[in-house]
Design a protein around this motif. Structure first.
Motif, PDB file in Angstrom:
ATOM      1  N   HIS A   8       8.054   2.191  -5.027  1.00 62.84           N
ATOM      2  CA  HIS A   8       6.655   2.566  -4.684  1.00 62.84           C
ATOM      3  C   HIS A   8       6.018   1.375  -6.081  1.00 62.84           C
ATOM      4  O   HIS A   8       4.970   0.892  -5.309  1.00 62.84           O
ATOM      5  CB  HIS A   8       6.582   3.566  -5.851  1.00 62.84           C
ATOM      6  CG  HIS A   8       4.926   4.638  -5.514  1.00 62.84           C
ATOM      7  ND1 HIS A   8       5.401   5.513  -6.811  1.00 62.84           N
ATOM      8  CD2 HIS A   8       3.894   3.793  -5.076  1.00 62.84           C
ATOM      9  CE1 HIS A   8       3.398   5.879  -6.306  1.00 62.84           C
ATOM     10  NE2 HIS A   8       3.354   4.765  -5.648  1.00 62.84           N
ATOM     11  N   GLU A   9       6.275   0.970  -7.219  1.00 60.76           N
ATOM     12  CA  GLU A   9       5.500   0.100  -8.048  1.00 60.76           C
ATOM     13  C   GLU A   9       4.921  -1.184  -6.766  1.00 60.76           C
ATOM     14  O   GLU A   9       4.339  -1.751  -6.470  1.00 60.76           O
ATOM     15  CB  GLU A   9       5.965  -0.316  -8.955  1.00 60.76           C
ATOM     16  CG  GLU A   9       5.359  -1.000 -10.232  1.00 60.76           C
ATOM     17  CD  GLU A   9       3.867  -0.414 -10.346  1.00 60.76           C
ATOM     18  OE1 GLU A   9       3.702   0.563 -10.793  1.00 60.76           O
ATOM     19  OE2 GLU A   9       2.795  -1.238 -10.355  1.00 60.76           O
ATOM     20  N   CYS A  21       4.897  -1.607  -3.878  1.00 56.93           N
ATOM     21  CA  CYS A  21       4.918  -1.460  -1.958  1.00 56.93           C
ATOM     22  C   CYS A  21       3.142  -1.324  -2.951  1.00 56.93           C
ATOM     23  O   CYS A  21       2.354  -1.620  -2.317  1.00 56.93           O
ATOM     24  CB  CYS A  21       5.263   0.513  -1.878  1.00 56.93           C
ATOM     25  SG  CYS A  21       6.655  -0.098  -1.442  1.00 56.93           S
ATOM     26  N   ARG A  22       2.980  -0.645  -4.409  1.00 57.75           N
ATOM     27  CA  ARG A  22       1.710  -0.539  -4.884  1.00 57.75           C
ATOM     28  C   ARG A  22       1.337  -1.375  -4.218  1.00 57.75           C
ATOM     29  O   ARG A  22      -0.384  -2.402  -4.653  1.00 57.75           O
ATOM     30  CB  ARG A  22       1.286   0.513  -5.631  1.00 57.75           C
ATOM     31  CG  ARG A  22       0.015  -0.205  -6.708  1.00 57.75           C
ATOM     32  CD  ARG A  22       0.540   0.456  -7.965  1.00 57.75           C
ATOM     33  NE  ARG A  22      -1.081   0.875  -9.040  1.00 57.75           N
ATOM     34  CZ  ARG A  22      -0.745  -0.020  -9.860  1.00 57.75           C
ATOM     35  NH1 ARG A  22       0.688   0.492 -10.619  1.00 57.75           N
ATOM     36  NH2 ARG A  22      -1.731   0.751 -11.313  1.00 57.75           N
ATOM     37  N   SER A  23       2.147  -2.367  -6.121  1.00 58.29           N
ATOM     38  CA  SER A  23       0.752  -4.392  -5.533  1.00 58.29           C
ATOM     39  C   SER A  23       0.735  -4.962  -4.566  1.00 58.29           C
ATOM     40  O   SER A  23       0.369  -5.898  -4.538  1.00 58.29           O
ATOM     41  CB  SER A  23       2.339  -4.861  -7.263  1.00 58.29           C
ATOM     42  OG  SER A  23       3.304  -4.728  -6.241  1.00 58.29           O
ATOM     43  N   GLY A  24       1.679  -4.959  -3.728  1.00 52.97           N
ATOM     44  CA  GLY A  24       1.652  -5.581  -2.635  1.00 52.97           C
ATOM     45  C   GLY A  24       0.985  -6.691  -2.484  1.00 52.97           C
ATOM     46  O   GLY A  24       0.667  -7.484  -1.642  1.00 52.97           O
ATOM     47  N   GLY A  32       0.444  -1.307   0.334  1.00 49.98           N
ATOM     48  CA  GLY A  32      -0.453   0.508  -0.078  1.00 49.98           C
ATOM     49  C   GLY A  32       1.042   1.312  -0.165  1.00 49.98           C
ATOM     50  O   GLY A  32       1.399   1.683   0.817  1.00 49.98           O
TER      51      GLY A  32
END
Lengths: 727, 430
Positions: free
Chosen positions: A673-674, A676-679, A620
């Motif tokens: 960042h990517e 973290c986003r994909s989690g 996240g």
């Protein structure tokens, strides 16, 4: 005409008075469909074996469903499809399978449990008392299930008798039985159930259902393979076991084509096994509901029974441990991970040898050192005395031999060397060309470079022949190394410094006869070489106390044919990659290339460290806009950003530091960042793509055909591109 | 019975359950660093809920594509396929079971996916792509092709590109193809990127053998097969064209080739080799299909959600030695007959007859014509392949010199029954 050979049967009650009318109808309707075969009809049902023109199968299907009303009967297709019958016969019988019993002495509608091959396997693994082979003795001689009673009988009638004898008084026991196609057990099962047996189980589709589809050589290896899937979701091999301790969640069902809501809350291992089974009913599978991390700790030897292990979603420590256990026993391990659009997999195996690498071109003409008989054959061509037609059909191999001989005579037996000499040689051949249409001369000219390059053992192969494992042949040596040793001795002796000949001749402009003659010269030499290597293999085997047929002639032949292209891959261990010898310099170089994907590898490693610290994976991140300071009503985003991005970014820095890489000036924030986003999300498309890549590599590893990945691959689904690394 | 099943499935399952889209939502609910500016968080802000996507082909690639799209959150999927299920499809086309053999692929595949993935509507059409018109095709926002034929791809490409030009709105085409261990996935944005026609010359030229080898000096089994279907077939069946999809025809070729090989003592003729040579096919591998189909659907997902940039515009894949991909921007061809300028300049030998000119056209790798018909721009017929009456009346022109029928700089309009468009050639006679 293309044919499909199939069989089907259905127990269904048909009034006796209708049988002859049904027979007429079948004869005329099947006749119209051009079907040939043998069909038995009886008051108890229909039993058919037939060959049907491929284009009429749809028609047959509809006919069985709607006209004969056979209730969606299973068509059992044979593996070979030829016209297997001469004519069409429909015969009225007392029974569709003769059992020798009075009609009405049992109830055919009492059908036993039909177990799928997987359920069958599962059931048999607990070693039940009563397993009966309902086939005739000549069928069970080929092979049977462990512990099965195999009556020495010639007919089903006799089988029934034996069955009744062995089952007598055992009404309360579980009975298991199997036959070739399933029909005999349908009947035998009904008899037992009618006689008061409580539980009768039969193998659905019979032995045939086990052995379909797989045919070619590599397929045999696949069939006997036994793959373990740790936490996994997809693949398809001969036998597999799923180890997973978790229960099916809503997210699993959303992501998985073969799971439906009914599976919610059930063990994932069981459900995944079930759906793999559905994909291919010939694949046998089992599962173990247990946390693999526990299993690795408590009974690591469990994993050594497999021919290959696939691991997904394992934290670093248990992964390293599993890798170590498997490595020591030379069991290959494939590690697979994905998050969002990014996928990664890594192959681990101490040594992988390949004979059938499937190179594009295995032609080996040896024009510099003509094989026996070739020169004599070339001399039978009188170039000058030929008419234009014949001259235009001299095989280019003969043309090159002639001009090379001429050249060698004028140059102290040396081949043309260097560009200048090769050009002169080309001129010489050109001067012999009578007109511009002579393709055979063009073919000769196109092969000058090859013809002038001295044939020798390729350096890559020389390295393999000089390997320590080739020096020290012991009882432990694999077939590959024993044949390699024989080839090495061949090269040093009768091979006169060269590998065994492949014997393959490329197509060339020539009369049929001269092409076939040439082919025979090459094939004969290849056969002699194989025989010589075979003799050396035999000698080595006998010195090891192994029987001479423990390595097949085909295996030696294949080795000789592919000798110039054999490969040995020695993978790096995970221990080396993670601890003893990380590829610092390479990573440092790759990570500076903005087109490269190595940053994602670094991130997968960093995620593991994150997990060790926080006992969860980063999940996240929404980066705030650059000008959007904290306290702007966007607290949530900001905090998520801080809690996920920052610590992960820090871990990346320290990981790189360990490898001596200074990350200042490196543009990797976007990658962090990517991720973290994909989690840790598993996108269905990425899972399918990775599944495809991994199964392709597994098939290569198990069949020892084609060249597998060495050793890691990152697929970047954002850019739609892959990179491979030796890590 | 099938209809009943699907309605109950729809009724009970149209509701999403807890966590169903957890994986996809992580990507859709959060902006990523590579996202397009137009990205808006949330499934409902993507095209997924209302996007109509058309899948061409329900074979090896098609089965994978349908499954992937349904799991990725597409709701309204259409599929076209003209074939019925053969038993040889069962090992890799996993939506089909032995009891489906003989049934239409599109219908069985649609039913299977519909029953498996709650809330998805899959609408099949069992027939040819050519049966449908512009009104049909313009309802779609994305078209994915999982085809194995060059002709069908050319037709689809030309149809969608023309339609996009007319609508003034591009319908993206995602094209996947596989051959053994090799494959490719590409994104075609009509008028923006190169189209399928632009890349026609990248296709491997099918291996051909010289006629004299086939006729007189066969050496390989392939030579005997070519002899049977190139030379013998037309001799024996004067008016019947060989249909490569007709097993009876292939069987005839196989038997004729076998006999010839026997005469010349050549070994190695098999039915499957015959099929391979005649249809020019390389066997499909399930893992390659899985990889390419997934790559295509990943692009569809990115296009429909803008959650990451889509492929620009071509990914080549090879798997026989490790794993290898090459991703690049294939360039638009300015004189592409489908998406480029309308006319192509060609230099033609002024001594050529019409027949020689036609032969040259058939050989031209970026044209790939089978039976071209020629007219001038002002509607004068040079040579027409059909109907028979016009063929007969224009046949005498075949022997005439091209220069006797047109002037230097004139335009020739070439049509071919396999193409949904015409080529305009501006001819310089040299």
């Amino acid at each position: 005409m293309e044919w499909r050979t199939l069989s089907f049967y259905r127990f269904k009650s048909i009034p006796e008075k209708d049988l002859s009318q049904l027979r007429e109808k079948m004869l005329s309707d099947f006749g119209n469909m051009n079907i040939v075969g043998r069909i038995y009809i009886a008051t108890e049902g229909v039993n058919a074996q037939m060959s049907c023109p491929k284009e009429n199968i749809g028609w047959l299907r509809e006919y069985c469903d709607n006209i004969l009303d056979l209730g969606n009967v299973d068509f059992n297709f044979a593996t070979e499809h030829a016209k297997a019958f001469g004519a069409l016969h429909v015969r009225i019988r007392k029974q569709i399978v003769a059992d020798g019993l009075e009609s009405g002495s049992y109830d055919i509608t009492k059908q036993p449990n039909h177990l799928t091959p997987e359920e069958w396997h599962q059931a048999l693994s607990s070693k039940p008392q009563l397993v009966i082979d309902m086939r005739n003795h000549y069928e069970s001689e080929i092979g049977y299930f462990e512990g099965a009673i195999c009556p020495d009988v010639d007919t089903f009638r006799e089988s029934v008798k034996v069955m009744e004898e062995v089952c007598e008084g055992k009404q309360d026991q579980e009975v298991y039985m199997y036959c070739t196609g399933g029909i005999r057990c349908s009947k035998a099962g009904a008899m037992l159930l009618s006689a008061g047996f409580k539980s009768v189980n039969v193998l659905k589709g019979g032995i045939t259902a086990y052995g379909r589809l797989w045919a070619a050589t590599g397929q045999a290896a696949l069939e006997s393979s036994n793959v373990c899937l740790v936490n996994g979701n997809a693949t398809g091999i001969g036998f597999f076991t799923v180890v997973d301790g978790r229960l099916v969640t809503g997210a699993d069902i959303g992501n998985n084509f073969f799971l439906t809501l009914e599976a919610l809350g059930q063990p994932r291992a069981a459900k995944v096994t079930e759906y793999l089974q559905e994909l291919n009913e010939d694949v046998k599978g089992s599962f173990l509901v247990e946390d693999p991390i526990n299993l690795i700790e408590t009974s690591p030897d469990y994993f050594l029974q497999f021919s290959l292990v696939i691991a997904t979603e394992l934290p670093e420590k248990p992964l390293l441990r599993l890798a170590e256990i498997l490595w020591d026993s030379a069991v290959p391990l494939v590690v697979v991970r994905s998050t969002g659009f990014i996928g990664y997999f890594r192959i681990l195996k101490p040594e992988h040898t390949i004979v059938e690498t499937h190179p594009e071109n295995i032609v080996d003409l040896r024009l510099d050192k003509p094989i026996p008989g070739l020169e004599a054959y070339a001399q039978t061509f009188d170039f000058e005395g030929m008419d234009n037609m014949d001259h235009g059909h001299i095989p280019y191999v003969v043309i090159l031999i002639k001009y090379l001989n001429q050249w060698k005579k004028e140059h102290n037996g040396e081949l043309p060397k260097g560009t200048q000499e090769r050009n002169l040689f080309k001129e010489a051949i050109l001067s012999g060309k009578r007109n511009s249409d002579e393709e055979n001369f063009d073919e000769a000219i196109a092969s000058i470079w090859k013809a002038c390059t001295p044939t020798q053992v390729p350096s890559k192969v020389q390295v393999i022949l000089n390997d320590l494992l080739c020096d020290n042949i012991t009882v432990e040596s694999s077939n590959f190394w024993i044949i390699a040793r024989a080839v090495r001795e061949f090269v040093a002796n009768e091979g006169l410094g060269l590998l065994p000949l492949s014997g393959r001749l490329p197509d060339m402009k020539a009369y049929t006869q001269s092409y076939v003659d040439l082919q025979n010269i090459y094939r004969q030499k290849a056969r002699q070489d194989v025989a010589a290597v075979q003799a050396r293999v035999d000698k080595i085997l006998s010195s090891l106390g192994r029987s001479s047929d423990s390595i097949s002639h085909e295996e030696i032949e294949s080795f000789c044919k592919n000798a110039a292209f054999i490969e040995v891959i020695r993978y790096r261990s995970l221990q080396e990659e993670y601890i003893n010898d990380p590829k610092k310099e390479d990573i440092s170089r790759w990570i500076r290339d903005s087109e490269d994907s190595i940053a994602y590898y670094v991130l997968f490693r960093a995620i593991d460290r994150f997990y060790e610290t926080f006992q969860r994976y980063p999940d996240g991140a929404t980066l705030p806009d650059a000008g959007d300071d904290a306290g702007d009503g966007n607290d949530d985003e900001q905090s998520v950003f801080v809690y996920e991005f920052n610590p992960l970014r820090k871990i990346v820095t320290s990981l790189l530091e360990e490898w001596g890489i200074d990350d200042s000036g490196l543009d990797i924030d976007d990658y962090v960042h990517e991720v973290c986003r994909s989690g840790g999300s598993e996108l269905p498309n990425m899972a399918a793509l990775l599944g495809g890549l991994v199964s392709q590599e597994i098939i290569k590893l198990i069949t020892h055909q084609y060249i597998p990945l060495n050793n890691s691959c990152i697929f970047d689904g954002i850019k739609a591109s892959s990179r491979t690394y030796v890590l | 019975m099938a209809a009943d099943n699907s309605t109950t499935a729809m009724q009970t399952d149209s509701r999403d359950w807890a966590d169903r889209w957890r994986h996809i939502n992580k990507i859709l609910d959060r902006r990523g660093p590579f996202c397009d500016n137009s990205f808006r968080e949330g499934y409902e802000n993507t095209l997924l809920p209302q996007c109509k996507v058309l899948v061409i082909g329900a074979g090896g690639l098609g089965c994978e594509i349908l499954k992937n799209l349904a799991l990725s959150g597409f709701k309204d999927i259409h599929v076209i396929d003209m074939d019925t299920i053969d038993v040889s499809n069962l090992n890799r086309q996993f939506l089909f079971r032995p009891s489906d053999v003989g049934r239409p692929k599109a219908i069985v595949a649609a039913e299977f996916v519909k029953n498996r993935v709650a809330g998805v509507v899959v609408t099949p059409y069992h027939g040819k792509i050519q049966d449908k018109d512009d009104d049909y095709y313009k309802q779609f926002q994305i078209v994915i092709c999982g085809l194995d034929s060059v002709e069908a791809r050319r037709w689809m490409n030309a149809t969608i590109v023309n339609l996009s030009q007319e609508l003034g709105e591009a319908i993206p085409i995602i094209d996947g193809g596989t051959e053994g261990f090799k494959g490719q996935a590409r994104v075609i944005i009509p008028t923006v990127t190169s189209c399928y026609e632009c890349s026609l010359d990248m296709l491997n030229k099918p291996t051909t053998f010289p006629i004299c080898t086939i006729a007189n000096t066969p050496r390989l089994p392939e030579h005997c097969i070519e002899w049977a279907y190139v030379l013998e077939w037309p001799k024996v069946f004067k008016n019947e064209k060989l249909d490569t999809d007709d097993p009876k025809h292939i069987q005839w070729v196989f038997e004729a080739a076998l006999e010839r090989a026997r005469q010349f003592k050549i070994a190695g003729i098999t039915y499957s080799l015959t099929q391979g040579v005649v249809k020019n096919i390389i066997p499909a591998i399930a893992s390659t299909n899985a990889i390419i189909a997934a790559a295509c659907c990943n692009e569809a997902f990115k296009i429909a959600t803008t959650s990451a940039p889509y492929l620009d515009n071509y990914m080549m894949y090879t798997g026989n030695e490790g794993v290898y991909t090459y991703t690049f921007q294939h360039q638009k061809k300015p004189d592409c007959p489908v998406c480029g300028e309308n006319s192509v300049n060609v230099d033609v030998n002024k001594n050529w007859t019409v027949e020689e000119f036609i032969e040259w056209l058939k050989e031209k790798p970026d044209a790939q014509l089978k039976k071209p018909s020629l007219m001038t721009a002002d509607n004068k017929k040079i040579y027409l392949q059909a109907p028979p009456i016009l063929e007969r009346s224009t046949r005498p022109n075949l022997e005439k010199k091209l220069s006797s029928l047109i002037e230097d700089g004139d335009t020739i309009i070439v049509t071919d029954s396999t193409l949904p468009f015409s080529l305009q050639l501006v001819v310089s006679l040299i």
